[in-house]
Every structure is written in C-alpha cells, then in structure tokens.
Scaffold this active site. Structure first.
Site, PDB file in Angstrom:
ATOM      1  NE  ARG A  76     -17.106 112.017 -15.532  1.00 22.15           N
ATOM      2  CZ  ARG A  76     -18.209 111.360 -15.203  1.00 22.15           C
ATOM      3  NH1 ARG A  76     -18.895 111.701 -14.141  1.00 22.15           N
ATOM      4  NH2 ARG A  76     -18.626 110.341 -15.932  1.00 22.15           N
TER       5      ARG A  76
ATOM      6  CG  ASN B  52     -28.424 113.330 -13.974  1.00 25.52           C
ATOM      7  OD1 ASN B  52     -28.414 113.702 -15.154  1.00 25.52           O
ATOM      8  ND2 ASN B  52     -28.344 112.071 -13.650  1.00 25.52           N
TER       9      ASN B  52
ATOM     10  CD  GLU C 166     -25.652 109.040 -22.586  1.00 25.05           C
ATOM     11  OE1 GLU C 166     -25.827 110.231 -22.291  1.00 25.05           O
ATOM     12  OE2 GLU C 166     -24.649 108.425 -22.288  1.00 25.05           O
TER      13      GLU C 166
ATOM     14  CB  CYS D 233     -28.177 107.420 -15.557  1.00 25.16           C
ATOM     15  SG  CYS D 233     -26.441 107.617 -15.950  1.00 25.16           S
TER      16      CYS D 233
ATOM     17  CD  GLU E  55     -34.202 106.320 -13.506  1.00 25.20           C
ATOM     18  OE1 GLU E  55     -35.036 106.594 -14.393  1.00 25.20           O
ATOM     19  OE2 GLU E  55     -32.994 106.510 -13.655  1.00 25.20           O
TER      20      GLU E  55
HETATM   21  N1  LIG Z   1     -28.441 106.702 -19.541  1.00 25.07           N
HETATM   22  C1  LIG Z   1     -27.750 107.735 -19.126  1.00 25.07           C
HETATM   23  O1  LIG Z   1     -26.592 107.907 -19.438  1.00 25.07           O
HETATM   24  C2  LIG Z   1     -28.382 108.756 -18.238  1.00 25.07           C
HETATM   25  C3  LIG Z   1     -27.578 109.719 -17.631  1.00 25.07           C
HETATM   26  C4  LIG Z   1     -28.175 110.667 -16.801  1.00 25.07           C
HETATM   27  C5  LIG Z   1     -29.533 110.655 -16.613  1.00 25.07           C
HETATM   28  N2  LIG Z   1     -30.285 109.704 -17.219  1.00 25.07           N
HETATM   29  C6  LIG Z   1     -31.718 109.654 -16.982  1.00 25.07           C
HETATM   30  O2  LIG Z   1     -32.269 110.964 -17.052  1.00 25.07           O
HETATM   31  C7  LIG Z   1     -33.417 111.052 -16.225  1.00 25.07           C
HETATM   32  C8  LIG Z   1     -33.334 112.278 -15.361  1.00 25.07           C
HETATM   33  O3  LIG Z   1     -33.063 113.414 -16.115  1.00 25.07           O
HETATM   34  P1  LIG Z   1     -34.216 114.458 -16.524  1.00 25.07           P
HETATM   35  O4  LIG Z   1     -35.247 114.493 -15.459  1.00 25.07           O
HETATM   36  O5  LIG Z   1     -33.536 115.708 -16.918  1.00 25.07           O
HETATM   37  O6  LIG Z   1     -34.816 113.718 -17.795  1.00 25.07           O
HETATM   38  P2  LIG Z   1     -35.955 114.280 -18.795  1.00 25.07           P
HETATM   39  O7  LIG Z   1     -36.212 113.176 -19.768  1.00 25.07           O
HETATM   40  O8  LIG Z   1     -37.090 114.828 -18.040  1.00 25.07           O
HETATM   41  O9  LIG Z   1     -35.266 115.519 -19.534  1.00 25.07           O
HETATM   42  C9  LIG Z   1     -34.083 115.355 -20.295  1.00 25.07           C
HETATM   43  C10 LIG Z   1     -33.941 116.532 -21.242  1.00 25.07           C
HETATM   44  O10 LIG Z   1     -35.019 116.543 -22.165  1.00 25.07           O
HETATM   45  C11 LIG Z   1     -35.557 117.865 -22.267  1.00 25.07           C
HETATM   46  N3  LIG Z   1     -36.937 117.737 -22.759  1.00 25.07           N
HETATM   47  C12 LIG Z   1     -38.097 117.684 -22.063  1.00 25.07           C
HETATM   48  N4  LIG Z   1     -39.134 117.535 -22.914  1.00 25.07           N
HETATM   49  C13 LIG Z   1     -38.623 117.484 -24.165  1.00 25.07           C
HETATM   50  C14 LIG Z   1     -39.171 117.319 -25.459  1.00 25.07           C
HETATM   51  N5  LIG Z   1     -40.466 117.178 -25.657  1.00 25.07           N
HETATM   52  N6  LIG Z   1     -38.327 117.299 -26.508  1.00 25.07           N
HETATM   53  C15 LIG Z   1     -36.997 117.430 -26.342  1.00 25.07           C
HETATM   54  N7  LIG Z   1     -36.411 117.589 -25.139  1.00 25.07           N
HETATM   55  C16 LIG Z   1     -37.216 117.611 -24.060  1.00 25.07           C
HETATM   56  C17 LIG Z   1     -35.368 118.412 -20.873  1.00 25.07           C
HETATM   57  O11 LIG Z   1     -35.444 119.817 -20.876  1.00 25.07           O
HETATM   58  C18 LIG Z   1     -33.968 117.902 -20.575  1.00 25.07           C
HETATM   59  O12 LIG Z   1     -33.012 118.735 -21.217  1.00 25.07           O
HETATM   60  C19 LIG Z   1     -33.421 109.768 -15.417  1.00 25.07           C
HETATM   61  O13 LIG Z   1     -34.371 108.884 -15.968  1.00 25.07           O
HETATM   62  C20 LIG Z   1     -32.013 109.232 -15.603  1.00 25.07           C
HETATM   63  O14 LIG Z   1     -31.878 107.846 -15.435  1.00 25.07           O
HETATM   64  C21 LIG Z   1     -29.750 108.765 -18.029  1.00 25.07           C
END
Ligand SMILES: NC(=O)c1ccc[n+]([C@@H]2O[C@H](COP(=O)([O-])OP(=O)(O)OC[C@H]3O[C@@H](n4cnc5c(N)ncnc54)[C@H](O)[C@@H]3O)[C@@H](O)[C@H]2O)c1
Length: 495
Positions: free
Chosen positions: A115, A168, A263, A297, A390
């Site tokens: 994809r 994810n 996002e 998400c 969530e």
């Molecule tokens: N809206 C969307 O399109 C979408 C899509 C997928 C996942 N999500 C959301 O993502 C979350 C799950 O993913 P996750 O656990 O990886 O999220 P997260 O916010 O914990 O981490 C996201 C990214 O941020 C990085 N990160 C962590 N601390 C940081 C900082 N201080 N500065 C910059 N980057 C930093 C992480 O290493 C990772 O690459 C869920 O809340 C889900 O709903 C949203």
C-alpha cells in the site's frame, strides 16, 4: 535477508542512520533496543544519534533543498515511481520486520508495504499535475480597482520537513509524509518511532537505491523522548508532520512559528440506529474495532447503540469477537500482543475502571503478558474512562442510547474527533447525522478507515491540525508565492 538491505545494517547488527546519501554509524556507540512485543525481548537495535549528528543531518537536508526544488517536477515524479517499484520488489523483508517489531499480523504487514508503494506512485502522479498549477487573478474584481495588476501565484516548497510517524504504521505513515514533501520540492528528515524503526529505516533504502540525490532524504534514529524535542525545535525545521498521540499537542505548545501537520489520537464512534442492518453493523464493529488488536487511529473505539436493537447487536458482535483468532503475528492471528507492557497496563486500567463501575463483560477480560483477548464491554456509562479514552487495544465499550441525539452529544463532547461511522438504511437520516457529528470523516454503513489514501483525512479538535490524504498533504507541503505584474495602464485599454 538478501542483498538489497545489506548496507542498512552494520557489521554488529545495529541498523544505521542515513544522512547526506550515506548509511552511517553513530559516534556515541549508543544504541536503542527494539523489543518484540510478542516476547518482550530485544529483536533489533538502531543508532542513538547524538545532537551533533542531528545537526549534521539537518545541515545536509538544508544544503540539498534548493537543488532538489530546482529538479523538474517530472523528474521528481520519476523518482517516486522508481522508489515505489523497488519497495514492492523488496517488500517481504520489510514486512517480516513489521511482524517482529510491532507484532503486526503477517498478511497485514505485507499489505502495509505494498500500500505504501502505491501511495508513493499516486503521489508522484498527483503532484505532477497539482503542483504545476497556480492561479492568475486580475485586480478589477476588487471594488475600486481597474485591471492594472495581474497576480500570478505558484506553489513553492516550505524547506526542510521533519516527519515523525507512530509505531502502528511506521512504513505507511512515513511515506504518507515523505512522498508529498519530496514531490513538493522539500527535503526530509525522518524520525522513525522506536518500535517500527527497523522497518522504517529499511524503507528508506528504496529511496537510496532509486538514486535520490544526497541529503534529500535523511533518517535520524534515537528515542523520541531523548532527541524528540531537539528535533522538533531545531532551527532548520520548516514544518513538522507528525502522527501519534498527545505528544503532538506538546510539540505544538513547545514550538514556534513552524507550520504543523498533526494527526493525533481518535475515539472513533460507531452509531447504530434502530433501522440499521444489524449484521452489517456487527461485522464492521468486529473488523473495525479489533483489527491489529485495536491499535489503529481509525479503529471503532466506542459503539453507541439505539436501545431498541442493542440486545441483537451485542449478541452478533459477541459471536464475531468469539470467532477471532488470538495468538502470534507470525501465524497471522487476528489478535496479537499489543505494542508494549506499558500499553497493556494502560488498557487494563481502563478495563478495571469499567469493571469497578459495574459494566457488563460480554466476553471476559483475559491477559497473558502483552496479549489481551478481545473484550466486549456492554452497558458502559459516561462516568467510565473507557467511554472517553482511547484504549489502543482489543477492548470495545458499548453505550446504549435512548435517543440518537444522545449519541451525537456523546461524540461531540469528546476532545478526540478523528473519524466516526453510522449505520442506518435511511439516506436522509445518514446525511443529517453525518452533518451533526463533528469529526473529520464520517463513514456511512462502514467502519472508519483512512484509505483509500487520496481521500481527505483530518482530525477535529485534539485529533489534529491540517488535512491529510495525498492531495491535501501536497497542499500542506507548499506555501504560495505570488508575483504581481503592475501594468502602466489597465490591460483592457488596447483594442
Ligand atoms: N490521526 C492519525 O492519523 C493517527 C494514525 C495512527 C496513529 N495515531 C495515534 O497515534 C497514537 C499511537 O502511536 P504512538 O504510541 O506511536 O504515539 P506517540 O505519540 O507515543 O509517538 C509518536 C511518535 O512520536 C515520537 N516521539 C515521542 N516523544 C517525542 C518528542 N518529545 N518529540 C518528538 N517526537 C516524539 C515517537 O518516537 C513516535 O515516533 C494513538 O494515539 C493513535 O490514535 C493517529
């Protein structure tokens, strides 16, 4: 693993970072261990880049940007097609890494890579057409003006884009940022999530092998919590494109005048009306709620069921949930271990809270380490955390509503407002409800979904800033540059 990815991995097995067209090892000799969620044992290691290395990476991206912006659009599109083909040809090892580091079921892991190749190609096509288009305005449409000014606007790149995807979809949500950024003439620094860093790093090899000029794409690895702030507040960043949870909100608060494409989390509601096709709704709730163990998400994260049909709906969802296979991603089980022990603990906290407040457990809660059996919880009420938060796990709350307006009110009072869905056979009711639900996208008679990837995708309230989807992402990666031709007399004075 095969030759294609050989240079990505150092002789000690640690995945390298990528800067100025070369795969490199950190001088810190520190690494970040990536745990396999199925075993909680280290499965990969990536370089922990130092701040100096991050500076060098940004220097490379900054230096490469003007030259890349001058590369003809058709050539940039050609690169995208080459990258997409290489990714697809070399998809399986990357998919295997997704299985090991994020416990994604094997078939879904391969789908994610394929994809992503499609997304890159489509972005090449779309960018080629859209980015070549500008606007011409004449001044005499404004009161008091004559036609002596001609305004020409075009789309120009922002500069260096920092791309941060979540665990994810570490490949797909990386390319959904990288491809539009590059097509629009920007250069990129990618910071992969810790879990997902091996596959995201491997993905960049397709760009390297496609012969992308050096410095156009760079990868900095390290723990988000350690180098995250340094990256997001770096003076050479011209836009942060981020997908993840609440971290995104704190990035915006700490940052300055940088544009953000955010996002963030979702609590996608599924409203099932009294006239709905209950089989269809139940099928979508099971697939939409429990695929990849609810770690999407756009997963259905709360069901709001009309009281009249709730018993029938719960019975049908229960049957579907009981049919889900639970096990290991290598065996392509539907429910696999969630990403980490802390995530499993968080999910359990929501479950225990609902239990203490007398929710009905339609299927029992069961956990072994990070593996959580699919749990269906009925009679959830607004005082329970799971009604609002969530879980990002295979746990589904059902709230029974007396009136459809109660369902709308529930959705609209949550700060998370990414997608939502509704089930009804009445198209007029569907449109009224969709308009009333204040979330980025409402699906009628299907579970929430991000794809197809060219559809707009935008979170409202705490679920995001700016719009996604290939077309909208291309627009987010440019600014408008205007040239005004000032004529010595109005243009209609001849003839
Ligand atoms: N809206 C969307 O399109 C979408 C899509 C997928 C996942 N999500 C959301 O993502 C979350 C799950 O993913 P996750 O656990 O990886 O999220 P997260 O916010 O914990 O981490 C996201 C990214 O941020 C990085 N990160 C962590 N601390 C940081 C900082 N201080 N500065 C910059 N980057 C930093 C992480 O290493 C990772 O690459 C869920 O809340 C889900 O709903 C949203």
């Amino acid at each position: 693993m095969g030759g294609f990815y050989d240079e990505v991995i150092a002789s000690n097995g640690v995945y390298k970072f990528y800067s100025d067209g070369e795969w490199k090892e950190t001088t810190s000799s520190r690494t970040v261990k990536i745990l396999n969620p199925s075993t909680n044992e280290a499965v990969y290691q990536v370089q922990a880049c130092t701040r100096d290395e991050v500076d060098t990476i940004f220097d490379a991206a900054k230096a490469a940007q003007p030259g890349w912006a001058k590369t003809p659009l058709w050539k940039r599109a050609d690169y995208m097609h080459k990258v997409a083909a290489l990714m697809k040809e070399n998809a399986q090892p990357m998919a295997n890494a997704l299985v090991k580091e994020i416990a994604k079921p094997a078939k879904d892991a391969l789908t994610e890579v394929i994809r992503s190749g499609d997304l890159i190609s489509y972005t090449g096509e779309e960018g080629l057409r859209r980015l070549g288009e500008g606007k011409m305005l004449v001044s005499d449409s404004y009161p008091g003006q004559d036609r002596s000014k001609i305004c020409l606007s075009q789309k120009v790149p922002l500069g260096v884009i920092l791309c941060i995807p979540p665990f994810n979809y570490p490949v797909n949500l990386a390319v959904s940022k990288i491809a539009p950024a590059l097509m629009a003439g920007n250069t990129v620094v990618l910071k992969p999530p810790t879990q997902g860093a091996a596959s995201a790093t491997m993905m960049c090899q397709a760009f390297h092998k496609a012969g992308l000029p050096k410095g156009v794409l760079n990868v900095a690895t390290g723990k988000g919590s350690e180098i995250g702030d340094y990256l997001t507040t770096h003076p050479k960043v011209n836009c942060v494109s981020f997908t993840g949870g609440d971290t995104g909100i704190s990035i915006c608060k700490k940052g300055g005048m940088t544009p953000y494409q955010m996002e963030l989390g979702g609590k996608d509601a599924c409203i099932v009306c009294a006239d709905a096709d209950i089989d269809l709704a139940a099928k979508n709730i099971v697939k939409g709620g429990y695929s990849y163990s609810g770690q999407r998400c756009t997963a259905v994260k709360v069901v709001l069921a009309a009281e009249e049909i709730a018993d029938e709906l719960v019975a049908k969802v229960k049957k579907g949930v009981e049919g889900l296979s639970v096990g290991m991603p290598e065996d392509d089980a539907a429910i696999t271990p969630v990403i980490s022990e802390s995530s499993a603990n968080f999910i359990e906290g929501l479950v225990r809270d609902a239990e203490a407040k007398n929710a009905t457990f339609v299927t029992p809660y069961k956990r072994e380490k990070n593996l959580i059996w699919p749990t269906l919880i009925d009679n959830v009420t607004a005082d329970m955390r799971i009604a609002w938060e969530e879980p990002f796990g295979p746990v589904m709350p059902i709230i029974r509503v007396k009136k459809i307006q109660d369902a709308i009110d529930h959705c609209n009072s949550n700060n998370l407002a990414l997608q939502g869905c509704l089930f009804t056979k009445d198209i007029n009711l569907a449109i009224r409800l969709s308009d009333a639900m204040s979330s980025g996208t409402i699906q009628v008679n299907a579970a929430p979904a991000r794809g197809p990837d060219h559809f707009p995708f935008q979170g409202f309230r705490d679920s995001g800033i700016g719009s996604q989807g290939i077309q909208n992402s291309l627009e987010m990666m440019v600014k408008v540059k205007t040239t005004v031709l000032n004529l010595d007399q109005p243009s209609y004075t001849v003839g």
